[in-house]
Scaffold this active site. Structure first.
Site, PDB file in Angstrom:
ATOM      1  N   LYS A 219       0.822  -1.222   0.000  1.00  0.00           N
ATOM      2  CA  LYS A 219       0.000   0.000   0.000  1.00  0.00           C
ATOM      3  C   LYS A 219       0.850   1.265   0.000  1.00  0.00           C
ATOM      4  O   LYS A 219       0.599   2.193  -0.754  1.00  0.00           O
ATOM      5  CB  LYS A 219      -0.909   0.051   1.249  1.00  0.00           C
ATOM      6  CG  LYS A 219      -1.892  -1.084   1.372  1.00  0.00           C
ATOM      7  CD  LYS A 219      -2.821  -0.883   2.564  1.00  0.00           C
ATOM      8  CE  LYS A 219      -2.116  -0.845   3.915  1.00  0.00           C
ATOM      9  NZ  LYS A 219      -1.461  -2.112   4.300  1.00  0.00           N
TER      10      LYS A 219
ATOM     11  N   ARG B 225      -9.533   1.165   8.514  1.00  0.00           N
ATOM     12  CA  ARG B 225      -9.032  -0.160   8.852  1.00  0.00           C
ATOM     13  C   ARG B 225     -10.039  -0.970   9.651  1.00  0.00           C
ATOM     14  O   ARG B 225      -9.760  -2.101  10.019  1.00  0.00           O
ATOM     15  CB  ARG B 225      -7.759  -0.008   9.681  1.00  0.00           C
ATOM     16  CG  ARG B 225      -6.497  -0.390   8.934  1.00  0.00           C
ATOM     17  CD  ARG B 225      -5.306  -0.041   9.807  1.00  0.00           C
ATOM     18  NE  ARG B 225      -4.215  -0.912   9.567  1.00  0.00           N
ATOM     19  CZ  ARG B 225      -3.092  -0.539   8.939  1.00  0.00           C
ATOM     20  NH1 ARG B 225      -2.952   0.671   8.477  1.00  0.00           N
ATOM     21  NH2 ARG B 225      -2.126  -1.389   8.797  1.00  0.00           N
TER      22      ARG B 225
ATOM     23  N   ARG C 165      11.981  -5.402   5.183  1.00  0.00           N
ATOM     24  CA  ARG C 165      11.655  -4.007   4.874  1.00  0.00           C
ATOM     25  C   ARG C 165      12.381  -3.041   5.813  1.00  0.00           C
ATOM     26  O   ARG C 165      12.558  -3.315   6.982  1.00  0.00           O
ATOM     27  CB  ARG C 165      10.143  -3.816   5.030  1.00  0.00           C
ATOM     28  CG  ARG C 165       9.672  -2.407   4.787  1.00  0.00           C
ATOM     29  CD  ARG C 165       8.240  -2.384   4.366  1.00  0.00           C
ATOM     30  NE  ARG C 165       7.331  -2.268   5.492  1.00  0.00           N
ATOM     31  CZ  ARG C 165       6.006  -2.126   5.344  1.00  0.00           C
ATOM     32  NH1 ARG C 165       5.466  -2.129   4.147  1.00  0.00           N
ATOM     33  NH2 ARG C 165       5.243  -2.027   6.395  1.00  0.00           N
TER      34      ARG C 165
ATOM     35  N   ARG D 108      11.430  -0.958  11.348  1.00  0.00           N
ATOM     36  CA  ARG D 108      10.372  -0.515  12.253  1.00  0.00           C
ATOM     37  C   ARG D 108      10.259  -1.468  13.430  1.00  0.00           C
ATOM     38  O   ARG D 108      10.445  -2.655  13.291  1.00  0.00           O
ATOM     39  CB  ARG D 108       9.039  -0.442  11.504  1.00  0.00           C
ATOM     40  CG  ARG D 108       8.837   0.869  10.793  1.00  0.00           C
ATOM     41  CD  ARG D 108       7.712   0.822   9.800  1.00  0.00           C
ATOM     42  NE  ARG D 108       6.502   0.162  10.293  1.00  0.00           N
ATOM     43  CZ  ARG D 108       5.378   0.056   9.574  1.00  0.00           C
ATOM     44  NH1 ARG D 108       5.323   0.567   8.365  1.00  0.00           N
ATOM     45  NH2 ARG D 108       4.337  -0.546  10.075  1.00  0.00           N
TER      46      ARG D 108
ATOM     47  N   ARG E 132       0.022  -8.511  13.526  1.00  0.00           N
ATOM     48  CA  ARG E 132      -0.557  -7.543  12.574  1.00  0.00           C
ATOM     49  C   ARG E 132      -1.376  -8.263  11.502  1.00  0.00           C
ATOM     50  O   ARG E 132      -2.423  -7.773  11.084  1.00  0.00           O
ATOM     51  CB  ARG E 132       0.553  -6.704  11.926  1.00  0.00           C
ATOM     52  CG  ARG E 132       1.060  -5.608  12.878  1.00  0.00           C
ATOM     53  CD  ARG E 132       2.382  -5.052  12.427  1.00  0.00           C
ATOM     54  NE  ARG E 132       2.335  -4.369  11.146  1.00  0.00           N
ATOM     55  CZ  ARG E 132       3.394  -4.172  10.376  1.00  0.00           C
ATOM     56  NH1 ARG E 132       4.578  -4.608  10.737  1.00  0.00           N
ATOM     57  NH2 ARG E 132       3.258  -3.537   9.236  1.00  0.00           N
TER      58      ARG E 132
HETATM   59  P1  ADP Z   1       0.999  -1.688   7.612  1.00  0.00           P
HETATM   60  O1  ADP Z   1      -0.150  -1.415   6.704  1.00  0.00           O
HETATM   61  O2  ADP Z   1       2.142  -2.295   6.899  1.00  0.00           O
HETATM   62  O3  ADP Z   1       0.594  -2.434   8.859  1.00  0.00           O
HETATM   63  P2  ADP Z   1       1.027   1.056   8.597  1.00  0.00           P
HETATM   64  O4  ADP Z   1       2.190   1.963   8.690  1.00  0.00           O
HETATM   65  O5  ADP Z   1      -0.103   1.416   7.719  1.00  0.00           O
HETATM   66  O6  ADP Z   1       1.632  -0.343   8.175  1.00  0.00           O
HETATM   67  O7  ADP Z   1       0.425   0.835  10.061  1.00  0.00           O
HETATM   68  C1  ADP Z   1       1.241   0.538  11.167  1.00  0.00           C
HETATM   69  C2  ADP Z   1       0.441   0.534  12.465  1.00  0.00           C
HETATM   70  O8  ADP Z   1      -0.192   1.806  12.663  1.00  0.00           O
HETATM   71  C3  ADP Z   1      -0.707  -0.464  12.539  1.00  0.00           C
HETATM   72  O9  ADP Z   1      -0.255  -1.747  12.921  1.00  0.00           O
HETATM   73  C4  ADP Z   1      -1.575   0.194  13.624  1.00  0.00           C
HETATM   74  O10 ADP Z   1      -1.043   0.006  14.921  1.00  0.00           O
HETATM   75  C5  ADP Z   1      -1.453   1.672  13.303  1.00  0.00           C
HETATM   76  N1  ADP Z   1      -2.496   2.136  12.367  1.00  0.00           N
HETATM   77  C6  ADP Z   1      -2.324   2.581  11.095  1.00  0.00           C
HETATM   78  N2  ADP Z   1      -3.484   2.928  10.523  1.00  0.00           N
HETATM   79  C7  ADP Z   1      -4.439   2.696  11.463  1.00  0.00           C
HETATM   80  C8  ADP Z   1      -5.860   2.835  11.486  1.00  0.00           C
HETATM   81  N3  ADP Z   1      -6.541   3.289  10.416  1.00  0.00           N
HETATM   82  N4  ADP Z   1      -6.516   2.476  12.613  1.00  0.00           N
HETATM   83  C9  ADP Z   1      -5.861   2.026  13.695  1.00  0.00           C
HETATM   84  N5  ADP Z   1      -4.528   1.855  13.751  1.00  0.00           N
HETATM   85  C10 ADP Z   1      -3.813   2.190  12.645  1.00  0.00           C
END
Ligand code: ADP
Ligand code: ZN
Length: 211
Positions: free
Chosen positions: A13, A88, A127, A160, A171
């Site tokens: 994404k 999400r 990554r 990360r 996750r």
């Molecule tokens: P990925 O899609 O690879 O998990 P992101 O950087 O999008 O990586 O998200 C990392 C973390 O940020 C998630 O595991 C969560 O803890 C938090 N997060 C991101 N977007 C949301 C969201 N829309 N709602 C709740 N938590 C979120």
């Protein structure tokens, strides 16, 4: 264009939305990046966010919705945006619907990236991310020219905290229970486009054909 990118962690994404942003200039909004900058600021709010994120759990709907509502109502979003990581949960998707109604606009497409689990796990553990501009690298497939230093901004490239094996597993589980239901949610609305690739050119071609 208003586009949501949907897909498990590591499905691409971030990479696709950054590439689309370079392609046509639409604003790329990554909830993960916004939350990571809140953590970097070291506020009380940041500490709360960090606890959820470092264990691979979702940050609460209330918090994410209020952050995103403020972000999506800014002027630079009028023409369109690419949402990477929001919504999400179905509660967040309902909130987005309200925001769209408020601004009299609608989604053009929900782009789902469908990637095999084994690929995801390998990608996530290799990554690396720039702490400064959040450019995404991969030690195997897309290494930086100078080890540990971002090609774009010279910032440090790190792994990360939520990209260790145990947290990756969590996750993926959280994605399955909380986020995957959005695939049906948007399929019913008729805005879903699923692609089985995370290479930019075919994704762009599919998008152009769909919109
Ligand atoms: P990925 O899609 O690879 O998990 P992101 O950087 O999008 O990586 O998200 C990392 C973390 O940020 C998630 O595991 C969560 O803890 C938090 N997060 C991101 N977007 C949301 C969201 N829309 N709602 C709740 N938590 C979120
Ligand atoms: Zn950088």
């Amino acid at each position: 264009m208003k586009i949501i990118l949907l897909g498990p962690p590591g499905s691409g994404k971030g990479t696709i939305s950054k590439a689309l942003n370079r392609h046509d200039g639409s604003v790329q909004i990554s909830t993960g990046d916004i939350l990571r900058s809140a953590i970097a600021e070291g506020t009380d709010l940041g500490k709360k966010i960090e606890a959820a994120m470092s264990s691979g759990n979702l940050v609460t709907d209330d918090l994410v919705i209020s952050i995103m509502e403020e972000r999506l109502l800014r002027d630079d979003c009028k023409e369109g945006y690419l949402l990477d990581g929001f919504p999400r949960t179905t509660v967040q998707a309902d909130a987005l619907k309200v925001i769209l109604e408020k601004t009299g606009s609608k989604l053009d497409c929900v782009l789902e990236l469908v990637i095999p689990r084994a690929t995801i796990v390998e990608r996530l553990s290799t990554r690396r991310t720039c702490v400064q501009c959040s450019e995404i690298y991969n030690i195997k497939f897309k290494p930086a020219k100078v080890d540990g230093t971002c090609d774009l901004c010279g910032g440090n490239i790190v792994q990360r905290e939520d990209e260790t094996q145990a947290v990756i597993e969590n996750r993926l589980e959280v994605y399955k229970t909380k986020t995957a239901p959005l695939v049906d949610y948007y399929r019913k609305e008729g805005s879903l486009l699923s692609v089985e690739t995370s290479d930019f050119e075919p994704v762009l071609a599919a998008l152009k054909a769909h919109i």
